[in-house]
Design an enzyme around this catalytic site. Sequence first.
Site, short mmCIF file in Angstrom:
data_model
loop_
_atom_site.label_atom_id
_atom_site.label_comp_id
_atom_site.label_asym_id
_atom_site.label_seq_id
_atom_site.Cartn_x
_atom_site.Cartn_y
_atom_site.Cartn_z
CD GLU A 35 -2.76 1.29 2.44
OE1 GLU A 35 -2.71 0.41 3.31
OE2 GLU A 35 -3.50 2.29 2.49
NE ARG A 262 2.20 -7.91 9.88
CZ ARG A 262 2.22 -6.85 9.07
NH1 ARG A 262 3.14 -5.92 9.20
NH2 ARG A 262 1.32 -6.70 8.13
CE LYS A 272 3.30 0.03 4.45
NZ LYS A 272 2.30 -0.05 3.41
P1 ATP Z 1 2.52 -1.84 7.62
O1 ATP Z 1 1.79 -2.12 8.88
O2 ATP Z 1 3.96 -1.58 7.84
O3 ATP Z 1 1.87 -0.79 6.79
P2 ATP Z 1 1.34 -3.65 5.85
O4 ATP Z 1 1.23 -5.12 5.90
O5 ATP Z 1 0.09 -2.89 6.05
O6 ATP Z 1 2.46 -3.21 6.84
P3 ATP Z 1 1.59 -3.46 3.04
O7 ATP Z 1 2.10 -2.35 2.22
O8 ATP Z 1 0.15 -3.76 2.98
O9 ATP Z 1 2.03 -3.18 4.54
O10 ATP Z 1 2.47 -4.76 2.78
C1 ATP Z 1 2.86 -5.27 1.53
C2 ATP Z 1 3.23 -6.71 1.71
O11 ATP Z 1 4.31 -6.84 2.63
C3 ATP Z 1 2.07 -7.50 2.29
O12 ATP Z 1 1.98 -8.74 1.61
C4 ATP Z 1 2.45 -7.68 3.73
O13 ATP Z 1 1.86 -8.83 4.25
C5 ATP Z 1 3.97 -7.75 3.66
N1 ATP Z 1 4.57 -7.31 4.93
C6 ATP Z 1 4.36 -6.15 5.58
N2 ATP Z 1 5.03 -6.11 6.73
C7 ATP Z 1 5.71 -7.28 6.84
C8 ATP Z 1 6.58 -7.85 7.81
N3 ATP Z 1 6.90 -7.20 8.93
N4 ATP Z 1 7.09 -9.07 7.57
C9 ATP Z 1 6.78 -9.73 6.45
N5 ATP Z 1 5.97 -9.26 5.49
C10 ATP Z 1 5.42 -8.05 5.67
MG MG Z 2 -1.53 -2.40 5.06
#
Ligand code: ATP
Ligand code: MG
Length: 560
Positions: A35, A262, A272
């Site tokens: 995202e 994660r 983020k």
């Molecule tokens: P954040 O909370 O940091 O915004 P998010 O999962 O909402 O994390 P996205 O941009 O939606 O962030 O993530 C893109 C991809 O990266 C998704 O498939 C997500 O599952 C994966 N991802 C995000 N954070 C992690 C992590 N800490 N470890 C492994 N994969 C991750």
């Molecule tokens: Mg997200």
Amino acid sequence: MSEERSSLNFLEHIIEEDLKTGYTKDQLRFRFPPEPNGYLHIGHASSICLNFGLGLKYGAPVNLRFDDTNPAKEEQEYVDAIKRDVEWLGFTWDTERYASDYFQQLYDWAVLLIQEGKAYVDSQSSEDMAAQKGSPTEAGVPSPFRDRSVEENLALFQGMKEGKFAEGTHVLRAKIDMSAPNMLMRDPIMYRILHKAHHRTNTDWCIYPMYDWAHGESDYVEQVTHSLCTLEFLPHRELYDWFLDQIHDTKKIRPKQREFARRNLSHTVVSKRKLLQLVESAVVTGWDDPRMPTISGLRRRGYTPESIRNFAETIGIAKRENLIDVSLLEFHVRDHLNKIAPRVMGVLDPLKLVITNYAEEEEWLEAENNPEDAAAGSRKVPFSKELYIEKADFREEANRKFFRLKLGGEVRLKNGYIIKAESCTKDTEGNITEVQCTYDPKSKSGSGTDESLRKVKGTLHWVSIKHALEAEIRLYDRLFTDESPDTHKDKDFMDFVNPDSLKVITGYVEPSLKNAKVQDRVQFQRLGYFCVDPDSTSEKLVFNRTVGLRDTWAKISEKS
Ligand code: ATP
Ligand code: MG
């Protein structure tokens, strides 16, 4: 990339199974779906290495898909940063896609669902809807709008799209089951009204699809075979499948969602939203502050793409969440920089040393650039009567275990001569301000004489004062004092910010660094790995300490 592992991880097992029972290899397709609401962090690196790694392993395309369904938080700046970071990590996507590319298709499918009586417009407040949701053990209450006619629903949904209603007045909900054990199946919201401009579709739309409605259908449009996401989406899988059931054409590939844990890194936060908080509250200077666990922060700190990929490969993927110690990440950057970083000399805490019997103006000594890499060659470093050494490398008196310089004792100056400390000068407070030495002219490194081969225990790095360049040196420590700052019930992660995470000092470096370029990585001998910061100017070099030569944290925590 790195050597192939001999055993398969659980996701590879699933793919292998699918290759036996259904798909052909050339049907496989993956995606990485960020995202664009912030910069990528080290947790994302795991997901990137996983998805693109599978792409490389199976020769399958991997899309970079921006999950841009929330205009309130998303920006073009983030899209650009994400693309830069994925490329820098060394991966190439097949096509660049956006969930917003599918807004019309998603809308058309939503209309289809309404026509089939599988979706309806709810006109209650979000509070009322929440109150009707029930609990895992108690069925929910149907909305009074649940049985609106198809005609009325179509008219309202179109009105929503045309901007006739204010935010919060209507939503489109899937009509599934208000008593489903999985709460997410209790008539989940598919669309909400948001009168906000989108970074790509601008004001074309004022209704935006929810993640659950957009994600699986985007996978379907792209014909992704394996949609890999983190564990918090496990309960969403049922809904992912339900939405696909409504539109799936059996001649097409039906994407499959599978989950992995994660990755969390110690002494930092990988979210983020929380990283944005650090940026907005000016705890750090920006998303690329070298203390940030973002890809751009790590890059500025001096990390190499290889070291991050090797780290991700080492931790692999798991079914359960756990905390990875940041020292493992540091191990990987140290390991890679040891192979590639040229050695140079820099003094961070200078003490003046005068060689009383040195009669020359100056001379240029041969210095090997990297003992780990014969192809790296050598350079010349200037030597003269007045040098800087580290304060910590001299003591008036010390026991036999102190292999550095003490009065009456000998050490070798790296790439140079053996010196002997004869006397020292102090200020009124008793601080040592200068050391006077003599040198042995026959002991020059590499000259092959008996004297040069003579063994002395210590070797010190140094710089010639009149040739040295002054440089700003930024020394970093952990950004948080706590191992897992965001897991405390009674405290906010911001309470654990380390007030001493940055120390700025002036150091002196050898003149060969005069033309060092931003991002150049070097080893300051005996001190650690450093990288030229973008704040450097032609007048003043600025270095970031990437990592020390040894894991000092492990030692400190052993003692405590
Ligand atoms: P954040 O909370 O940091 O915004 P998010 O999962 O909402 O994390 P996205 O941009 O939606 O962030 O993530 C893109 C991809 O990266 C998704 O498939 C997500 O599952 C994966 N991802 C995000 N954070 C992690 C992590 N800490 N470890 C492994 N994969 C991750
Ligand atoms: Mg997200």
